[in-house]
Scaffold this motif. Structure first.
Motif, PDB file in Angstrom:
ATOM      1  N   THR A   1       1.600   5.879  -0.206  1.00 35.50           N
ATOM      2  CA  THR A   1       0.808   6.420  -0.550  1.00 35.50           C
ATOM      3  C   THR A   1       2.525   7.679  -1.312  1.00 35.50           C
ATOM      4  O   THR A   1       3.453   7.277  -1.567  1.00 35.50           O
ATOM      5  CB  THR A   1       1.308   7.453   1.140  1.00 35.50           C
TER       6      THR A   1
ATOM      7  N   THR B   1      -0.617  13.601  -4.065  1.00 40.03           N
ATOM      8  CA  THR B   1      -0.768  12.272  -3.016  1.00 40.03           C
ATOM      9  C   THR B   1      -1.905  11.974  -2.984  1.00 40.03           C
ATOM     10  O   THR B   1      -3.010  12.128  -3.097  1.00 40.03           O
ATOM     11  CB  THR B   1      -0.026  12.746  -1.699  1.00 40.03           C
ATOM     12  N   THR B   2      -1.837  11.011  -3.708  1.00 43.32           N
ATOM     13  CA  THR B   2      -3.173   9.472  -3.270  1.00 43.32           C
ATOM     14  C   THR B   2      -2.510   8.169  -3.077  1.00 43.32           C
ATOM     15  O   THR B   2      -1.197   8.210  -2.896  1.00 43.32           O
ATOM     16  CB  THR B   2      -3.346   9.102  -4.729  1.00 43.32           C
ATOM     17  N   GLU B   3      -3.474   7.291  -2.528  1.00 44.04           N
ATOM     18  CA  GLU B   3      -2.803   6.272  -1.849  1.00 44.04           C
ATOM     19  C   GLU B   3      -3.332   5.274  -2.495  1.00 44.04           C
ATOM     20  O   GLU B   3      -4.853   5.093  -3.211  1.00 44.04           O
ATOM     21  CB  GLU B   3      -3.854   5.938  -0.492  1.00 44.04           C
ATOM     22  N   ARG B   4      -2.672   3.933  -2.807  1.00 45.18           N
ATOM     23  CA  ARG B   4      -2.869   3.407  -3.642  1.00 45.18           C
ATOM     24  C   ARG B   4      -2.553   2.037  -3.382  1.00 45.18           C
ATOM     25  O   ARG B   4      -1.449   1.631  -2.609  1.00 45.18           O
ATOM     26  CB  ARG B   4      -2.747   3.527  -5.376  1.00 45.18           C
TER      27      ARG B   4
ATOM     28  N   ARG C   1       1.181  -0.994   0.043  1.00 47.73           N
ATOM     29  CA  ARG C   1      -0.153   0.164  -0.237  1.00 47.73           C
ATOM     30  C   ARG C   1       1.097   1.524   0.391  1.00 47.73           C
ATOM     31  O   ARG C   1       2.013   1.576   0.730  1.00 47.73           O
ATOM     32  CB  ARG C   1      -0.881   0.356   1.148  1.00 47.73           C
TER      33      ARG C   1
END
Length: 328
Positions: free
Chosen positions: A160, A169-172, A158
């Motif tokens: 950031t 900025t994204t989470e994936r 996971r």
């Protein structure tokens, strides 16, 4: 298909191209292309690139120049490329330090070639090569080693992640595929579940990551990228930006991939593909009056709106000085 497929091959051809053409003034482009093992189209692209190559300063007399007569080409100014290369002490030491750094960088697959080049330069530099210089890897080395260990564990991650092109900025969650070095940067290549595609993540832009208990299982369609010509591979589907560039900002043609550079008096007309107009807006706004945006219209409107908003902010304190209520 004929012709080189890597940037390293092209660099070698460009270095040989000028002395080759100097020895054959007025040669047919088709004949030169056949000798060099490339297509006439590729050779013309190389010649266009040579127009922006030369010595620091990038003014008259600094750049390589050519004359075309129909399908024939002649080098009219070689910018001193025919002069023997002589390194001073600072230049020799800089090369030694850079090669030592490169030899210590993880993921480099040409370490033998680097060590051979380093040995030759150290031999030529003599005692200078033994100067007390400490070579240290970048500060994000610990992060690189941690990401590499997580990838070796075979688990999903996971992330950031900061995307510079969109300034967000994204989470994936990703399924790692491999680690690699391209253009001096370390990348994690992985299947991104959010984008449903294979993506390249620069390690220094990974703000945080967590190793998940589930295994990394990229789908069958997760094909690794061809990075022989770099990470960014502009295609016709990307927005085409056209600029009029002054002398002080010509460096962008060396730092970023461009499709075409044409001289227009003291300025250059530059076209380049970009992944995101927002990124282009931030880049060009910082260059000021030295660059004029000619297209696309959407980018012109964005920059105009940004400039108008900035001017309104400057005008706001004057309105307060005139006695208008602060809350209005």
């Amino acid at each position: 298909m004929t012709g080189p497929r890597t940037s390293a091959d092209r660099l070698g051809r460009l270095l040989n191209l000028v002395p080759y053409l100097l020895a054959r003034p007025g040669i047919l482009i088709a004949e030169a292309a056949a000798d060099l093992g490339v297509t006439a189209k590729q050779l013309r692209e190389d010649l266009e690139l040579l127009w922006v190559c030369g010595l620091p300063g990038y003014g008259p007399g600094d750049l390589i120049d050519m004359a075309f007569d129909g399908d024939r080409v002649t080098i009219s100014h070689d910018a001193g490329i025919d002069k023997p290369l002589r390194l001073n002490q600072d230049e020799a030491l800089a090369l030694v330090v850079a090669l030592r750094m490169l030899a210590e960088t993880p993921g480099i697959g040409t370490r033998d070639a680097i060590e051979r080049a380093l040995a030759k330069i150290e031999s030529a530099a003599g005692d200078l090569a033994d100067a007390p210089v400490t070579v240290k890897l970048p500060a994000n080395q610990k992060k690189l080693e941690a990401v590499r260990a997580a990838v070796d564990s075979g688990h999903a991650l996971r992330l950031t992640y900061y995307t510079a092109a969109r300034d967000e900025t994204t989470e994936r969650v990703v399924d790692p595929m491999r680690m690699l070095m391209v253009g001096g940067f370390a990348y994690l290549e992985a299947w991104c579940r959010r984008a449903e595609g294979t993506r390249m993540f620069r390690v220094d832009r990974i703000d945080a990551f967590t190793e998940l208990p589930e295994p990394s299982v990229p789908p069958v369609g997760a094909v690794p990228h061809d990075v022989s010509d770099g990470v960014f591979r502009p295609g016709p589907e990307l927005p085409l930006v056209t600029l009029r560039v002054g002398r002080g900002s010509r460096w962008i043609t060396e730092y970023y991939p461009v499709e075409q550079v044409q001289r227009d008096g003291a300025e250059w007309l530059v076209t380049m593909r970009v992944t995101d107009l927002g990124w282009a807006q931030r880049l060009l706004a910082g260059l000021g009056r030295d660059v004029t945006v000619l297209g696309p219209p959407e980018l012109i409107d964005r920059i105009h709106a940004q400039a108008t908003a900035a001017l309104e902010q400057y005008a706001a304190p004057h309105a307060l000085d005139a006695g208008e209520p602060a809350g209005r």
